[in-house]
Motif scaffolding. Structure first.
Motif, short mmCIF file in Angstrom:
data_model
loop_
_atom_site.label_atom_id
_atom_site.label_comp_id
_atom_site.label_asym_id
_atom_site.label_seq_id
_atom_site.Cartn_x
_atom_site.Cartn_y
_atom_site.Cartn_z
N ARG A 1 70.16 70.08 -30.43
CA ARG A 1 70.90 69.31 -29.42
C ARG A 1 72.28 68.89 -29.93
NH1 ARG A 1 65.75 66.83 -28.42
NH2 ARG A 1 66.19 65.19 -29.91
N ALA A 2 72.48 69.04 -31.24
CA ALA A 2 73.73 68.54 -31.83
C ALA A 2 74.94 69.25 -31.24
CB ALA A 2 73.69 68.71 -33.34
N ARG A 3 76.01 68.52 -31.18
CA ARG A 3 77.22 69.05 -30.56
C ARG A 3 77.99 69.98 -31.50
NH1 ARG A 3 82.42 68.54 -30.10
NH2 ARG A 3 83.42 68.43 -28.07
N GLY A 4 77.83 69.73 -32.80
CA GLY A 4 78.58 70.52 -33.77
C GLY A 4 79.87 69.83 -34.14
N ASP A 5 80.59 70.41 -35.10
CA ASP A 5 81.81 69.79 -35.62
C ASP A 5 83.08 70.31 -34.96
OD1 ASP A 5 80.62 68.06 -37.25
OD2 ASP A 5 81.09 69.08 -39.14
N CYS B 1 79.37 68.78 -44.85
CA CYS B 1 78.52 67.96 -45.73
C CYS B 1 78.56 68.49 -47.16
CB CYS B 1 77.09 67.95 -45.20
SG CYS B 1 76.92 67.08 -43.64
N LEU B 2 78.56 69.81 -47.29
CA LEU B 2 78.61 70.42 -48.63
C LEU B 2 79.90 70.04 -49.35
CD1 LEU B 2 77.19 73.98 -47.88
CD2 LEU B 2 76.23 72.37 -49.52
N SER B 3 80.98 70.00 -48.58
CA SER B 3 82.27 69.68 -49.22
C SER B 3 82.31 68.23 -49.72
CB SER B 3 83.41 69.95 -48.25
OG SER B 3 83.38 68.99 -47.21
N GLY C 1 74.12 61.45 -40.22
CA GLY C 1 75.35 60.76 -39.81
C GLY C 1 76.11 61.52 -38.73
N LYS C 2 75.90 62.82 -38.69
CA LYS C 2 76.57 63.63 -37.66
C LYS C 2 75.67 63.83 -36.45
CE LYS C 2 79.16 66.45 -40.95
NZ LYS C 2 80.48 66.44 -40.32
N ALA C 3 74.57 63.12 -36.42
CA ALA C 3 73.59 63.21 -35.32
C ALA C 3 72.97 64.60 -35.24
CB ALA C 3 74.20 62.83 -33.99
N ALA C 4 73.02 65.35 -36.36
CA ALA C 4 72.39 66.67 -36.37
C ALA C 4 70.92 66.57 -36.80
CB ALA C 4 73.14 67.60 -37.33
#
Lengths: 191, 425
Positions: free
Chosen positions: A100-104, A122-124, A175-178
């Motif tokens: 459902r996540a919107r993505g970045d 997130c990796l960065s 935190g990114k709602a993912a």
């Protein structure tokens, strides 16, 4: 004009949900038998297509089949490790949230692959000592001993760093709602 | 997670270890899975592990192969299910015949799978291979393990023919030397005819240059490398691709169409057997028209590279540039936006110094380090044509692109600790 057959439509749906399905299988049933479970799931889903309620999303239905297939396979392979029901529920809750996540990106993400880009961000943000072992483990698919040798530590240190890195990534994705929030309507077994 | 199914009392770690023993190629990822703690934590750990695997370890061809296998299995199963009763095979009468039939079925299935895979590789031929090879080489190049290592490339720079440029009679036709890399540091030593040599380095303490007369000076941020090649994404250091091998590989990925094949007779003998990538520029990036790479697939390192610029267009560009210069009364200036040639000659994106802030042309050093005389160069190179908008490259290197640049990896190599540091005067 060629009208798509049920098979063709089914294959389109499977293709669309393949990444989520594979993530669910890997997370719940491990990697060793992931391809077998995937293959069997597609076969069972096709045979049980009449049972599919078209008013509901296809992905969770497919992953539900995968869970049963994995359980069945684990019955035949004594050494196969499989998640307990509570963990399976939590995995499913997070995958559903991830879908459902919107993505970045500037536009809403349309596919699982596009949503995975959030992971790059997130990796960065990982501290270098964790990013180092993640890159060596996942991108370079190194063995545990190799990674340990490269960072000048032992295998336990590598495991700890990987676990810590994954926990940080999960937190970042939350935190990114993912990923689902722990306090946000989680099932009792999962919370 | 990953509780043993049969008995919860079984030693979980032992279970995992024995599970691993089934598959000798297990990675660090699987063996580090969280096995204790609340379900939420175990689920997060397992799912992030799965997402990382999908994102970093898998290629599109692996995913396609998985889908192809699943659909093929489906095809085989449904064709068996849907076989009309009258066409169903007659039951075998003897165990021997049953065995023979099972063998034939297995053979047919194997042939079908082989056919499907063959078709898949025909559909996704060398482009996928080239992309995967570039991915792996880039990963190896940027890996924290490999970048700590020292790498040396032998460099040969073939300059454009004299007829195609305005260079003076003393200008060399070829430069040679070495290009050294260690982590984020780089050092280029070049000489013409083995006599006069110059050094240009980027160390962690800053960039510096040693001219052919031995003068050493620090370089400020405006004193860039000649902009022969540029990474349009600007991700590489200063946007100049030639400073770093990973930047060059990224440039190929982004702005070139690449195909790969096993290096054969077309390649130098010592490179045969490696993978040979031939890439042609398709985007408006500054860089060579063609790039060839030879990659050792065991270590994913670039063994050699050949970068070729077409000289004729350069000459034409020079002509156009001269025309433009005369139109402007001989004043050299950057080209207006939108007036750049369509391929490869786009001006640097946004990072060119503002006009009022541009460093002076010529070979003037930074403030406070101005030498009394202009340092000697490797020939009398004219200023670069304005059409190319090369920023001032006040070093010894010619500002215009060469005809060919060849890199050849030399190993093993270990540099002294201060190899990249600016020599103390």
């Amino acid at each position: 004009m060629h009208d798509p057959t049920a098979r063709e439509l089914f294959e389109v749906l499977v293709r669309e949900h393949a990444d989520g399905l594979m993530a669910s299988i890997r997370a719940g049933a491990g990697r060793a038998h992931a391809d077998d479970v995937f293959q069997e799931t597609v076969l069972v889903a096709w045979r049980r297509l009449a049972d599919y309620d078209r008013t509901r999303p296809f992905g969770p239905w497919l992953r539900g089949i995968a869970r049963l297939v994995a359980l069945d396979l684990a019955g035949r392979h004594r050494r196969m490790q499989i998640a307990d029901p509570a963990t399976f529920d939590c995995i499913e809750r997070n995958i559903a949230q991830f879908e459902r996540a919107r993505g970045d990106g500037p536009e809403p993400a349309m596919s699982f692959r596009e949503r995975l880009v959030a992971l790059d961000d997130c990796l960065s943000k990982l501290p270098a000592m964790y990013a180092e072992v993640v890159q060596a483990t996942y991108r370079e698919t190194k063995q545990l001993a190799e990674v340990a040798h490269a960072i000048g530590g032992n295998e336990e240190l590598v495991k700890k760093r990987l676990q810590r890195a994954r926990a940080m990534l999960a937190e970042c994705l939350r935190g990114k709602a993912a990923f689902a929030d722990e306090n946000d309507g989680g099932t009792e077994v999962c919370a | 997670m990953n509780q043993p199914r049969d008995s919860k009392n079984e030693d979980v770690n032992e279970g995992i270890r024995s599970h691993m023993n089934e598959h000798t190629s297990e990675s660090a990822a699987e063996s580090s899975r969280l096995i204790d703690g609340p379900a939420e934590s175990r689920a997060n750990d397992a799912l992030v592990d799965a997402l990382l695997t999908a994102h970093l370890s898998e290629t599109s061809s692996m995913r396609e192969a998985r889908l192809a296998r699943a659909f093929l299995t489906l095809e085989l199963a449904t064709s068996r299910d849907e076989t009309p009763a009258e066409l169903a095979p007659i039951p075998m009468r003897s165990p021997r015949e049953r065995t023979r039939r099972a063998f034939v079925v297995r053979l047919a299935r194997a042939a079908l799978i082989a056919l499907a895979f063959g078709a898949m590789f025909l559909l996704f031929p060398y482009e996928t291979n080239a992309s995967t090879l570039l991915d792996r080489a880039l990963t190896a190049e940027t890996s924290p393990f490999s970048i700590k290592g020292s790498r040396r490339y032998e460099v040969r720079v073939a300059l454009p023919p004299r007829e195609a440029s305005d260079r003076g009679p003393n200008a060399p036709t070829e430069l040679s030397g070495t290009w050294d890399l260690r982590g984020d540091e780089a050092r280029l030593d070049l000489s013409a005819g083995g006599t006069r040599s110059t050094t240009r380095a980027s160390s962690i303490d800053g960039a510096w240059e040693r001219s052919i007369d031995g003068t050493v000076r620090a370089l400020d941020s405006r004193e860039l490398w000649p902009r022969w090649i540029e990474d349009p994404s600007g991700n590489s250091s200063g946007g100049v691709a030639i400073e770093r091998m990973d930047a060059l590989l990224r440039l190929v990925q982004r702005s070139y169409v690449a195909v790969a094949a096993r290096a054969g007779d077309e390649s130098p003998a010592e490179l045969r057997g490696s993978m040979h990538i031939v890439a042609t520029r398709v985007e408006a990036a500054r860089g060579p028209d063609d790039i060839e790479l030879w990659i050792d697939t065991k270590r994913n390192v670039v063994l050699a590279a050949k970068l070729a610029w077409q000289t004729a267009p350069n000459a034409e560009r020079g002509e156009r540039a001269r025309e433009r210069m005369s139109e402007r009364g001989g004043m050299r200036d950057a080209p207006p936006r939108g007036d750049a040639p369509p391929r490869g000659d786009a001006p640097p994106r946004g990072d060119a110094p503002p006009r009022g802030d541009a460093p002076p042309r010529g070979d003037a050093p930074p403030r406070g380090e101005r030498p009394s005389a202009r340092p000697p160069s490797m020939g009398d190179f004219p200023p670069p044509p304005p059409m190319d908008d090369y920023r001032p490259a006040r070093g010894m290197l010619p500002p215009f692109p060469p005809r060919e640049l060849v890199l050849r990896r030399i190993e093993p190599i270990e540099f002294p600790a201060d190899h990249f540091a600016m020599p103390r005067l």
